[in-house]
Design an enzyme around this catalytic site. Structure first.
Site, PDB file in Angstrom:
ATOM      1  N   GLY A  33       0.816  -1.205   0.000  1.00 35.25           N
ATOM      2  CA  GLY A  33       0.000   0.000   0.000  1.00 35.25           C
ATOM      3  C   GLY A  33       0.853   1.259   0.000  1.00 35.25           C
ATOM      4  O   GLY A  33       2.027   1.220  -0.358  1.00 35.25           O
ATOM      5  N   ALA A  34       0.212   2.393   0.389  1.00 34.92           N
ATOM      6  CA  ALA A  34       0.855   3.711   0.287  1.00 34.92           C
ATOM      7  C   ALA A  34       1.396   3.874  -1.136  1.00 34.92           C
ATOM      8  O   ALA A  34       2.573   4.176  -1.358  1.00 34.92           O
ATOM      9  CB  ALA A  34       1.954   3.886   1.334  1.00 34.92           C
TER      10      ALA A  34
ATOM     11  N   HIS B 284       2.523   4.810  -4.785  1.00 33.21           N
ATOM     12  CA  HIS B 284       3.069   5.990  -5.460  1.00 33.21           C
ATOM     13  C   HIS B 284       3.220   5.657  -6.944  1.00 33.21           C
ATOM     14  O   HIS B 284       2.858   4.548  -7.375  1.00 33.21           O
ATOM     15  CB  HIS B 284       4.400   6.408  -4.824  1.00 33.21           C
ATOM     16  CG  HIS B 284       5.381   5.275  -4.666  1.00 33.21           C
ATOM     17  ND1 HIS B 284       5.903   4.584  -5.737  1.00 33.21           N
ATOM     18  CD2 HIS B 284       5.906   4.691  -3.560  1.00 33.21           C
ATOM     19  CE1 HIS B 284       6.728   3.648  -5.305  1.00 33.21           C
ATOM     20  NE2 HIS B 284       6.737   3.676  -3.981  1.00 33.21           N
TER      21      HIS B 284
ATOM     22  N   GLY C 252       5.610   4.752  -8.654  1.00 36.75           N
ATOM     23  CA  GLY C 252       6.376   3.524  -8.925  1.00 36.75           C
ATOM     24  C   GLY C 252       5.443   2.318  -8.956  1.00 36.75           C
ATOM     25  O   GLY C 252       5.467   1.510  -9.895  1.00 36.75           O
ATOM     26  N   HIS C 253       4.580   2.204  -7.934  1.00 36.25           N
ATOM     27  CA  HIS C 253       3.610   1.101  -7.915  1.00 36.25           C
ATOM     28  C   HIS C 253       2.667   1.198  -9.126  1.00 36.25           C
ATOM     29  O   HIS C 253       2.328   0.183  -9.737  1.00 36.25           O
ATOM     30  CB  HIS C 253       2.735   1.168  -6.658  1.00 36.25           C
ATOM     31  CG  HIS C 253       3.469   0.976  -5.370  1.00 36.25           C
ATOM     32  ND1 HIS C 253       3.585   1.969  -4.434  1.00 36.25           N
ATOM     33  CD2 HIS C 253       4.107  -0.109  -4.857  1.00 36.25           C
ATOM     34  CE1 HIS C 253       4.254   1.508  -3.389  1.00 36.25           C
ATOM     35  NE2 HIS C 253       4.600   0.262  -3.622  1.00 36.25           N
TER      36      HIS C 253
ATOM     37  N   GLN D  91       8.063  -9.187   7.632  1.00 39.06           N
ATOM     38  CA  GLN D  91       9.264  -8.627   7.012  1.00 39.06           C
ATOM     39  C   GLN D  91       9.766  -7.370   7.721  1.00 39.06           C
ATOM     40  O   GLN D  91      10.697  -6.722   7.249  1.00 39.06           O
ATOM     41  CB  GLN D  91       9.032  -8.375   5.530  1.00 39.06           C
ATOM     42  CG  GLN D  91       8.094  -7.240   5.174  1.00 39.06           C
ATOM     43  CD  GLN D  91       7.834  -7.196   3.683  1.00 39.06           C
ATOM     44  OE1 GLN D  91       7.053  -7.972   3.149  1.00 39.06           O
ATOM     45  NE2 GLN D  91       8.479  -6.283   2.974  1.00 39.06           N
TER      46      GLN D  91
ATOM     47  N   GLU E  59      12.624  -2.458  -9.708  1.00 38.85           N
ATOM     48  CA  GLU E  59      14.082  -2.628  -9.552  1.00 38.85           C
ATOM     49  C   GLU E  59      14.621  -1.768  -8.415  1.00 38.85           C
ATOM     50  O   GLU E  59      15.759  -1.930  -7.999  1.00 38.85           O
ATOM     51  CB  GLU E  59      14.796  -2.253 -10.859  1.00 38.85           C
ATOM     52  CG  GLU E  59      14.591  -3.295 -11.933  1.00 38.85           C
ATOM     53  CD  GLU E  59      15.302  -2.953 -13.229  1.00 38.85           C
ATOM     54  OE1 GLU E  59      15.754  -1.790 -13.377  1.00 38.85           O
ATOM     55  OE2 GLU E  59      15.388  -3.832 -14.096  1.00 38.85           O
TER      56      GLU E  59
ATOM     57  N   ASP F 154      13.917  -2.143  -5.448  1.00 40.66           N
ATOM     58  CA  ASP F 154      14.274  -3.175  -4.473  1.00 40.66           C
ATOM     59  C   ASP F 154      14.914  -4.338  -5.251  1.00 40.66           C
ATOM     60  O   ASP F 154      14.343  -5.421  -5.359  1.00 40.66           O
ATOM     61  CB  ASP F 154      13.026  -3.648  -3.713  1.00 40.66           C
ATOM     62  CG  ASP F 154      12.413  -2.521  -2.911  1.00 40.66           C
ATOM     63  OD1 ASP F 154      13.107  -1.986  -2.031  1.00 40.66           O
ATOM     64  OD2 ASP F 154      11.264  -2.146  -3.180  1.00 40.66           O
TER      65      ASP F 154
ATOM     66  N   SER G 111       7.425   4.398  -0.542  1.00 40.21           N
ATOM     67  CA  SER G 111       6.353   4.747   0.395  1.00 40.21           C
ATOM     68  C   SER G 111       6.946   5.438   1.615  1.00 40.21           C
ATOM     69  O   SER G 111       6.294   6.245   2.271  1.00 40.21           O
ATOM     70  CB  SER G 111       5.600   3.492   0.827  1.00 40.21           C
ATOM     71  OG  SER G 111       5.149   2.814  -0.315  1.00 40.21           O
TER      72      SER G 111
HETATM   73  O1  PAF Z   1       8.182  -4.431  -1.920  1.00 41.47           O
HETATM   74  C1  PAF Z   1       7.219  -4.536  -1.139  1.00 41.47           C
HETATM   75  O2  PAF Z   1       6.371  -3.644  -1.036  1.00 41.47           O
HETATM   76  C2  PAF Z   1       7.104  -5.786  -0.283  1.00 41.47           C
HETATM   77  O3  PAF Z   1       8.342  -6.238   0.116  1.00 41.47           O
HETATM   78  C3  PAF Z   1       6.288  -6.908  -0.956  1.00 41.47           C
HETATM   79  C4  PAF Z   1       6.966  -7.398  -2.210  1.00 41.47           C
HETATM   80  C5  PAF Z   1       4.900  -6.395  -1.296  1.00 41.47           C
HETATM   81  C6  PAF Z   1       6.147  -8.089   0.005  1.00 41.47           C
HETATM   82  O4  PAF Z   1       5.466  -7.728   1.159  1.00 41.47           O
END
Ligand code: PAF
Length: 285
Positions: A38-39, A41, A43-44, A68, A155, A157, A193
């Site tokens: 969520g949040a 931007h 990029g998403h 995580q 990319e 991440d 985010s």
């Molecule tokens: O990149 C993220 O936002 C998270 O690490 C993911 C891939 C959604 C897994 O929770």
């Protein structure tokens, strides 16, 4: 495809998700998934658009995955903007937004962990113990739950992208993992985010990270080594107002092995703290 003008349905239960994906598969339609916390931007949104043009159906998942987060405050402060996220996705015409809760993803008795032997002990993995086990576990679940043919990751991440690709290969999950370029603000700051957590002052300082990474890239292109370049830029980051630098490293793009000069396709990785916010970035070299 959902009518771009109308918001996509929000699906909260796995049963409802499976009913939907089964009906799509029965018609021979392909499914693309964009896993997010969520949040959202730009990029998403670029990932959602890439999915939209690659597959018949698109699911965006929103789940702030507690497994995580190695820092409870980071989890508590992570921005939660579900309604705004749904509004941003509407013009793209995604078919469903899957928003499971913690009990749906990790019901009582949940005891499986997906953990990789390679790629996870360097860069963010070295600074965030358990982080990539959490990512690999939740992404494995999301790929299986959505029956995705393709899954889209930024990319930005890059280490996560390699880990997810390896995990899907190792577990015979039939989802193609697609990497998409990092989207940046006009001043070079990589979209994240976490940028929402920066104060106005920190926001003006933040592009210094991508600036020093560009300076290193230029130095490497001119024949310099990481050994010589890094001390100079660390000073520059400190003067700009950055706190601790977790890493500033050149690594092989294929397996993240450490390099001093780009003797093979490589990426330069940086992670540094600014006013309590951890920023990460990487660029191809
Ligand atoms: O990149 C993220 O936002 C998270 O690490 C993911 C891939 C959604 C897994 O929770």
């Amino acid at each position: 495809m959902t009518n771009p003008a109308s918001p996509a349905p929000i699906i909260r239960s796995l049963d409802a998700l499976r009913e939907m994906t089964r009906s799509w598969k029965a018609k021979g339609e392909t499914i693309g998934v964009v896993p997010t916390m969520g949040a959202l931007h730009d990029g998403h949104l670029s990932l959602a658009r890439a999915a939209r043009s690659a597959t018949d159906r698109v699911i965006v998942t929103i789940f702030i995955n507690p497994k995580q987060f190695n820092n409870p405050d980071d989890l508590k402060n992570y921005p939660r903007t579900e309604h705004e996220d749904a509004r941003k996705l509407a013009p793209i015409g995604v078919d469903a937004i899957y928003v499971p809760d913690g009990a749906q993803m990790y019901p009582d008795g949940f005891s499986t962990k997906v953990s990789l032997d390679a790629l996870t002990d360097v860069l963010c993995g070295a600074h965030r113990p358990g982080h990539f086990d959490g990512v690999a576990t939740v992404v494995a679940k999301l790929l299986l739950q959505t029956s995705a043919d393709q899954a889209f990751f930024g990319e930005k991440d890059y280490q996560q992208l390699l880990i997810v690709r390896r995990m899907a290969l190792d577990l015979d999950i039939c989802t193609t993992i697609v990497g998409c370029p990092t989207v940046r603000e006009i001043d070079g700051l990589a979209l994240s985010s976490r940028n929402l957590l920066l104060s106005d002052r920190a926001r003006t300082t933040a592009p210094a990270l991508s600036e020093v990474m560009e300076a290193i890239t230029e130095g490497l292109a001119a024949g310099e080594t990481m050994h010589n370049l890094v001390p100079l830029v660390l000073e520059r980051l400190e003067r700009a107002g950055f706190g601790e630098v977790d890493y500033l490293e050149l690594r092989a793009a294929s397996d993240l092995s450490l390099l001093d000069t780009p003797t093979e396709p490589a990426r330069l990785f940086g992670a540094a703290w600014l006013a309590g916010v951890r920023l990460i970035d990487n660029v191809p070299v």
